[in-house]
Design a protein around this motif. Structure first.
Motif, PDB file in Angstrom:
ATOM      1  N   LEU A  46       0.832  -1.214   0.000  1.00  0.00           N
ATOM      2  CA  LEU A  46       0.000   0.000   0.000  1.00  0.00           C
ATOM      3  C   LEU A  46       0.862   1.258   0.000  1.00  0.00           C
ATOM      4  O   LEU A  46       0.528   2.252  -0.669  1.00  0.00           O
ATOM      5  N   THR A  53       0.712   4.103  -2.847  1.00  0.00           N
ATOM      6  CA  THR A  53       0.508   5.501  -2.475  1.00  0.00           C
ATOM      7  C   THR A  53       1.633   6.389  -3.001  1.00  0.00           C
ATOM      8  O   THR A  53       1.386   7.430  -3.634  1.00  0.00           O
ATOM      9  N   TRP A  68       1.463   9.253  -5.859  1.00  0.00           N
ATOM     10  CA  TRP A  68       1.853  10.578  -5.367  1.00  0.00           C
ATOM     11  C   TRP A  68       2.949  11.166  -6.245  1.00  0.00           C
ATOM     12  O   TRP A  68       2.868  12.330  -6.665  1.00  0.00           O
ATOM     13  N   LEU A  78      -3.280   3.570   5.675  1.00  0.00           N
ATOM     14  CA  LEU A  78      -2.696   3.503   4.333  1.00  0.00           C
ATOM     15  C   LEU A  78      -3.760   3.311   3.252  1.00  0.00           C
ATOM     16  O   LEU A  78      -3.590   3.772   2.119  1.00  0.00           O
ATOM     17  N   THR A 136      -6.553   4.753   3.341  1.00  0.00           N
ATOM     18  CA  THR A 136      -7.022   6.129   3.148  1.00  0.00           C
ATOM     19  C   THR A 136      -6.054   6.912   2.277  1.00  0.00           C
ATOM     20  O   THR A 136      -6.459   7.630   1.356  1.00  0.00           O
ATOM     21  N   THR A 137      -4.749   6.790   2.555  1.00  0.00           N
ATOM     22  CA  THR A 137      -3.764   7.534   1.750  1.00  0.00           C
ATOM     23  C   THR A 137      -3.747   7.046   0.306  1.00  0.00           C
ATOM     24  O   THR A 137      -3.515   7.843  -0.615  1.00  0.00           O
ATOM     25  N   THR A 138      -4.000   5.759   0.102  1.00  0.00           N
ATOM     26  CA  THR A 138      -4.036   5.232  -1.262  1.00  0.00           C
ATOM     27  C   THR A 138      -5.184   5.857  -2.048  1.00  0.00           C
ATOM     28  O   THR A 138      -5.022   6.224  -3.215  1.00  0.00           O
ATOM     29  N   ALA A 141      -4.230   9.482  -2.773  1.00  0.00           N
ATOM     30  CA  ALA A 141      -3.231   9.552  -3.835  1.00  0.00           C
ATOM     31  C   ALA A 141      -3.870   9.277  -5.196  1.00  0.00           C
ATOM     32  O   ALA A 141      -3.513   9.905  -6.206  1.00  0.00           O
ATOM     33  N   TYR A 142      -4.822   8.351  -5.229  1.00  0.00           N
ATOM     34  CA  TYR A 142      -5.520   8.052  -6.481  1.00  0.00           C
ATOM     35  C   TYR A 142      -6.312   9.269  -6.964  1.00  0.00           C
ATOM     36  O   TYR A 142      -6.313   9.587  -8.162  1.00  0.00           O
TER      37      TYR A 142
END
Length: 299
Positions: free
Chosen positions: A202, A206, A210, A278, A280-282, A285-286
């Motif tokens: 993940l 991300t 990013w 992670l 959430t961050t993925t 980033a998407y």
């Protein structure tokens, strides 16, 4: 898609394909660090046996981290001599707002790390030791080591490998490819397991999205450096199984603590709380990547 991170391989006179590119990355990581590490062992007065596990003093830590200079050096030779393209094309230049990207990356690492740490503190999973002010110098020195290690991994994965795969396979396949390779490369780490590898996958996704959305490696490099450094030398938590001794704080899982929360001997990267953060961050980033796509296409 218009991105310095993606288009760097197109400047090569003799570009490398993704399969050979993977072999280049593996060779860089196997040969380069081994040579530099052996050269640094007498310089730091470290026993070779200290490099294979157990508590890690600052000298041992620096030898292992600075060893990544060998991987960077070998990749530089390959890019310059074989591909015949500038090193800047790996994802650093041309770039704008470098300071802002560095600051955002560092800040994002602190915020993301704080989530599983605060959850574990609130759940009573950690034994909190005293602040070790006497270790401040060693802690700052370790930041230099993590800068070498983390930036090397970013250049190899989010820079070189992502570029070579994108040129042949397109963006989606390239993003997945570099993330899977990034996770598998951590498969030899101390105390690794399935959940840590999922979390590292993940992280790879991300950081890949990013980097493409930002258009450079500055932000992801800052994130990776601060993420590792704050875990290990600031908070005193294992970093991918590394038991670092030169720490400012000391957060150790209590006897009987839930390994799914703390990550156990692997550290916070093996925590289920980290997985949730992670994910959430993925997604974020998407969304940033999709926004960059819309800007590139003018829609």
């Amino acid at each position: 898609m218009d991105s310095v991170v993606l288009n760097g391989a197109s400047t090569a006179r003799r570009p490398t394909g993704p399969v050979l590119g993977l072999l280049v990355v593996v060779a860089c990581l196997l040969v380069g660090p081994a040579v530099v590490t052996l050269a640094l062992v007498p310089v730091f007065g470290v026993s070779p046996m200290a490099l294979v596990g157990g508590p890690m003093a600052i000298g041992t830590q620096m030898v292992l981290l600075l060893g990544f200079l060998g991987a960077s050096g070998l990749l530089a030779v390959w890019v310059l001599a074989k591909e015949r393209r500038p090193l800047a094309s790996l994802g650093f230049f041309p770039a704008t707002r470098i300071g802002a990207h560095l600051g955002f990356g560092a800040g994002a690492a602190v915020v993301l790390l704080a989530i599983p740490v605060v959850v574990n503190l609130a759940a009573g999973q950690y034994l909190v030791g005293p602040v070790r002010f006497a270790q401040a110098g060693a802690v700052l020195l370790a930041l230099v080591g993590f800068a070498v290690q983390a930036c090397t991994e970013e250049v190899l994965n989010r820079g070189y490998l992502l570029q070579t795969a994108y040129r042949k396979w397109g963006l989606t396949a390239a993003l997945v490819f570099q993330a899977v390779v990034f996770a598998l490369l951590h498969g030899a780490n101390f105390q690794v397991g399935v959940l840590p590898l999922v979390n590292i996958l993940l992280i790879g996704l991300t950081l890949g999205m990013w980097a493409v959305a930002e258009g450079s490696l500055w932000g992801v490099c800052a994130f990776h450096v601060v993420w590792n450094w704050c875990q290990g030398n600031v908070a005193g938590i294992e970093v991918s199984g590394m038991d670092i001794q030169a720490t400012l704080l000391s957060l150790d899982p209590l006897p009987g603590a839930a390994a799914l929360l703390t990550g156990g001997a692997f550290g916070i990267e093996g925590s289920l709380v980290t997985t949730a953060a992670l994910l959430t961050t993925t997604v974020l980033a998407y969304r940033a990547l999709q926004k960059r796509r819309l800007v590139s296409t003018g829609t």
